[in-house]
Scaffold this motif. Sequence first.
Motif, PDB file in Angstrom:
ATOM      1  N   ALA A 278       0.831  -1.203   0.000  1.00 50.03           N
ATOM      2  CA  ALA A 278       0.000   0.000   0.000  1.00 50.03           C
ATOM      3  C   ALA A 278       0.869   1.257   0.000  1.00 50.03           C
ATOM      4  CB  ALA A 278      -0.924  -0.015   1.214  1.00 50.03           C
ATOM      5  N   GLU A 279       1.935   1.230   0.770  1.00 49.91           N
ATOM      6  CA  GLU A 279       2.822   2.405   0.843  1.00 49.91           C
ATOM      7  C   GLU A 279       3.468   2.697  -0.509  1.00 49.91           C
ATOM      8  OE1 GLU A 279       5.179   1.077   4.169  1.00 49.91           O
ATOM      9  OE2 GLU A 279       4.323   2.622   5.464  1.00 49.91           O
ATOM     10  N   ALA A 280       3.775   1.629  -1.245  1.00 53.58           N
ATOM     11  CA  ALA A 280       4.445   1.801  -2.536  1.00 53.58           C
ATOM     12  C   ALA A 280       3.573   2.561  -3.538  1.00 53.58           C
ATOM     13  CB  ALA A 280       4.843   0.431  -3.102  1.00 53.58           C
ATOM     14  N   THR A 281       2.282   2.598  -3.305  1.00 55.64           N
ATOM     15  CA  THR A 281       1.384   3.315  -4.238  1.00 55.64           C
ATOM     16  C   THR A 281       1.424   4.823  -4.025  1.00 55.64           C
ATOM     17  OG1 THR A 281      -0.516   3.278  -2.736  1.00 55.64           O
ATOM     18  CG2 THR A 281      -0.248   1.367  -4.197  1.00 55.64           C
ATOM     19  N   GLY A 282       1.941   5.253  -2.875  1.00 52.42           N
ATOM     20  CA  GLY A 282       1.894   6.676  -2.552  1.00 52.42           C
ATOM     21  C   GLY A 282       0.532   7.123  -2.040  1.00 52.42           C
ATOM     22  N   ASN A 283      -0.352   6.173  -1.806  1.00 45.31           N
ATOM     23  CA  ASN A 283      -1.712   6.529  -1.382  1.00 45.31           C
ATOM     24  C   ASN A 283      -1.971   6.291   0.110  1.00 45.31           C
ATOM     25  OD1 ASN A 283      -2.561   7.313  -3.956  1.00 45.31           O
ATOM     26  ND2 ASN A 283      -2.914   5.172  -4.535  1.00 45.31           N
ATOM     27  N   LEU A 284      -0.943   5.837   0.836  1.00 39.55           N
ATOM     28  CA  LEU A 284      -1.147   5.531   2.254  1.00 39.55           C
ATOM     29  C   LEU A 284      -0.324   6.445   3.144  1.00 39.55           C
ATOM     30  CD1 LEU A 284      -2.180   3.776   4.612  1.00 39.55           C
ATOM     31  CD2 LEU A 284      -0.216   2.268   4.235  1.00 39.55           C
ATOM     32  N   ASP A 285      -1.001   7.065   4.079  1.00 38.81           N
ATOM     33  CA  ASP A 285      -0.327   7.780   5.160  1.00 38.81           C
ATOM     34  C   ASP A 285      -0.600   6.974   6.422  1.00 38.81           C
ATOM     35  OD1 ASP A 285       0.539   9.433   7.197  1.00 38.81           O
ATOM     36  OD2 ASP A 285      -0.486  11.238   6.471  1.00 38.81           O
ATOM     37  N   LEU A 286       0.423   6.261   6.889  1.00 38.89           N
ATOM     38  CA  LEU A 286       0.283   5.392   8.066  1.00 38.89           C
ATOM     39  C   LEU A 286       0.806   6.129   9.285  1.00 38.89           C
ATOM     40  CD1 LEU A 286      -0.092   2.741   9.623  1.00 38.89           C
ATOM     41  CD2 LEU A 286       2.047   1.927   8.606  1.00 38.89           C
ATOM     42  N   ARG A 287      -0.053   6.354  10.253  1.00 38.94           N
ATOM     43  CA  ARG A 287       0.340   7.074  11.466  1.00 38.94           C
ATOM     44  C   ARG A 287       0.370   6.091  12.635  1.00 38.94           C
ATOM     45  NH1 ARG A 287      -3.761  12.063  10.053  1.00 38.94           N
ATOM     46  NH2 ARG A 287      -2.791  12.494   8.018  1.00 38.94           N
ATOM     47  N   THR A 288       1.555   5.845  13.162  1.00 44.80           N
ATOM     48  CA  THR A 288       1.686   4.933  14.298  1.00 44.80           C
ATOM     49  C   THR A 288       1.502   5.706  15.592  1.00 44.80           C
ATOM     50  OG1 THR A 288       4.072   5.258  14.307  1.00 44.80           O
ATOM     51  CG2 THR A 288       3.248   3.377  13.060  1.00 44.80           C
ATOM     52  N   HIS A 289       1.363   4.974  16.706  1.00 42.18           N
ATOM     53  CA  HIS A 289       1.126   5.570  18.028  1.00 42.18           C
ATOM     54  C   HIS A 289      -0.067   6.520  17.976  1.00 42.18           C
ATOM     55  CE1 HIS A 289       4.898   3.905  19.492  1.00 42.18           C
ATOM     56  NE2 HIS A 289       5.480   4.362  18.401  1.00 42.18           N
ATOM     57  N   ALA A 290      -1.050   6.182  17.166  1.00 41.95           N
ATOM     58  CA  ALA A 290      -2.236   7.021  17.014  1.00 41.95           C
ATOM     59  C   ALA A 290      -3.445   6.224  17.513  1.00 41.95           C
ATOM     60  CB  ALA A 290      -2.418   7.410  15.546  1.00 41.95           C
ATOM     61  N   MET A 291      -3.916   6.567  18.696  1.00 42.03           N
ATOM     62  CA  MET A 291      -4.989   5.819  19.347  1.00 42.03           C
ATOM     63  C   MET A 291      -6.331   6.483  19.081  1.00 42.03           C
ATOM     64  SD  MET A 291      -5.821   3.289  21.374  1.00 42.03           S
ATOM     65  CE  MET A 291      -7.271   2.825  22.333  1.00 42.03           C
ATOM     66  N   ALA A 292      -7.199   5.779  18.351  1.00 41.81           N
ATOM     67  CA  ALA A 292      -8.524   6.332  18.045  1.00 41.81           C
ATOM     68  C   ALA A 292      -9.375   6.365  19.311  1.00 41.81           C
ATOM     69  CB  ALA A 292      -9.206   5.490  16.974  1.00 41.81           C
ATOM     70  N   LEU A 293     -10.020   7.507  19.547  1.00 39.99           N
ATOM     71  CA  LEU A 293     -10.818   7.683  20.760  1.00 39.99           C
ATOM     72  C   LEU A 293     -12.316   7.745  20.474  1.00 39.99           C
ATOM     73  CD1 LEU A 293      -8.682  10.483  22.475  1.00 39.99           C
ATOM     74  CD2 LEU A 293      -8.481   8.009  22.785  1.00 39.99           C
ATOM     75  N   ARG A 294     -12.679   8.412  19.364  1.00 40.70           N
ATOM     76  CA  ARG A 294     -14.090   8.608  19.037  1.00 40.70           C
ATOM     77  C   ARG A 294     -14.255   8.726  17.529  1.00 40.70           C
ATOM     78  NH1 ARG A 294     -17.998  10.751  22.283  1.00 40.70           N
ATOM     79  NH2 ARG A 294     -18.904  11.832  20.513  1.00 40.70           N
TER      80      ARG A 294
END
Lengths: 176, 528
Positions: free
Chosen positions: B214-230
């Motif tokens: 997915a990253e190789a497409t340039g279409n993914l911004d992956l954010r680590t340490h990102a905890m969804a709350l709502r």
Amino acid sequence: MDVDRREFLTLVGCSALALSAGALLGAKPTLSWAATTDDLGRATNLDTLYAAVERIVPHADPELKELARQTARAIAMRAQSDPALRQTVEQVVGELDERAQKTYNRPFAKLIAEQQIIIMEQIQSSRAFQHLVNQVLADYYDKPQVWHALGYPGPVNDHEHMEGGYLARGYDKLDW
Amino acid sequence: MAKFPLDEPVDVCVIGTGAGGGNVIRQLCTAGVKVVALEAGPRFDPHKDFVNNEWVMFKKTAWLDRVLGDGADQTGLPIWLAKGVGGTTIHWAGASLRLQAHEFKTKTVYGNIDGANLEDWPLTLDELLPYYEKAERYMGVAGRVQPAPIGNTNFLVMKKGADKLGLDAHPGTMAINARGPYDGRPQCMQCGFCFQGCTPMAKWSTLYEAIPKAEATGNLDLRTHAMALRIETDGSGKAKSVIYATPDGQHHEQRARVVVVACNSIQTPRLLLNSASSQFPHGLANGSGQVGKNYTRHLTASVYAIFPKPVHAYKGITMMGIIENYAGHDPAARGFAGGFYFETIMLGPAFLSVFVTPGPDTSTADARAAWGEPLKNLMENYTHVAGMWIVGEDLPTPGKFVSLHPTQKDQYGMPVPVVTVNDHPNDKAMRKFAWERGRDIFEAAGAVKVYYTPPYPATHNLGTCRMGADPSSSVVNAYGQAHEVKNLFIADGSVFTTSAAENPTLTISALAIRQAEHIIDKMKRREL
């Protein structure tokens, strides 16, 4: 199980060579006998803890016995900064000594193994005893020296261990 | 790899990067859809961060944020999921089984079982089959798209017993490059550390398959340490954005056309329940009241045994061998509904000592740990031990559910999830039967001592946002689309209507691929 026992002793004989493999142990805090004894206070007899740990993991080999004492020291050490563990240790040790005095008129550590087992069986269902057992096992059987004595090679294929997997070293043949 | 501006909306926001999220992300990005992925954990480097050590890797990769157990459940640790890019595909064993046709229709086939809340799935095996095939290709399932594994010694012991009893033990279908390289990843080295994170990356994980593609497409911004709350909604009742926290304590809002939740069957219902609003007073997408309900985790148990001669079961692919003879539904012969599998399993000494005869810290409140001579006998025979895991269907009941703790909060101020489990009598009957058949197998192979091991902390967490045709009794439809919120999708094991007997990762992957194609199609037609 005589065959097993012989094989086991052979493995134990070899395990002294593996003593330096304690990469994991290196990460644990250095143990200070005196500090441990002082800080745990009079309520907690370190000898009682040693004896209890030795009965929990009662391997007969002298090296494995010494490793059990290391585990007891590590738990005593950790109890200094972990109030829940400290409470567990003090409760179990206090209970063992009290019952030993009452039944045999001696401290727990001075009893023979058979007597210690009888006392431990009386409290083995308590949550504190169970928690202590869990802590002992998690520490003791995580020691590379113990693994090697048991015949388990441990890590083989990560950035610190280059032996590689068992693909070319036998994983698919049972000789019985 | 892309970095999109934090304040700009994106096509799709996917929460979670495990089997569900990872597959959705790959499909969306390779089709040209812009995705922001929020991952609560870090990104591990298998070569550097994965080591062959049970406790080290447990502490490093397990989801250790507080999850409480209730009911007759595990006291110390109710669940065992991984936290990091790849989710529990870091920790999983690789077993890749398709569900059986009848398991999609348990209400119809099993009939009315007292105390069980059975429903039929809103789709069939035939409908899912093309997606199973796609998933098997992506995952490189040995025995399907590449050569099957060769059994290790643990398997050979299982087979020895099975042969004597007329059962069929064979290497299972595993998403592991068992016999050669596949898809740019190398052959399995038979290290035996499948659960600790596969250092050579021969066992499939979204961490090093779906995410990099997915990253190789340039279409993914992956954010680590990102905890969804709502998840926030707009005036029309559609999902508008995801509020997430970063380690600096800041909260961020990611707007998106579509939101895909793939946080596993504990955290997904938790997030929906925590997204209650005046418009959705009982939690987002919870008009049916079924969010968090119908939790299943497979009945699970294990049988270990000591043999007179060495086995060295710790070598080779951990879950390599399987017996499928009991997978069918045969209540007349067995006295319970549903089926189960035996799959080879082995633990290192560290975990064997605490899990084979566990105490309350690693099992249920009434469990008592072995110590003294019984423990010594087990551990001094370590090289002579073989093991089998039992994985079978457990029934959804009113006594199994995930809820929010009324007062306890986690480090983000979010209510702590509570997992309540009480076995149905059918679960207990199946476990007893399976233990006894496992004993038969190991005794036929010459075992001198057999252990009935109770369940480990749950790895197969399923069913808390079940899919169904009827919006009044289910949370999502057959595409994982929320009945009530049309641009909200769920892509993890929580959508399972019933648990079935099979290890769930392949089915989660197949459903996620199917969902992603549906989202792409609807987005193209401007229906999303």
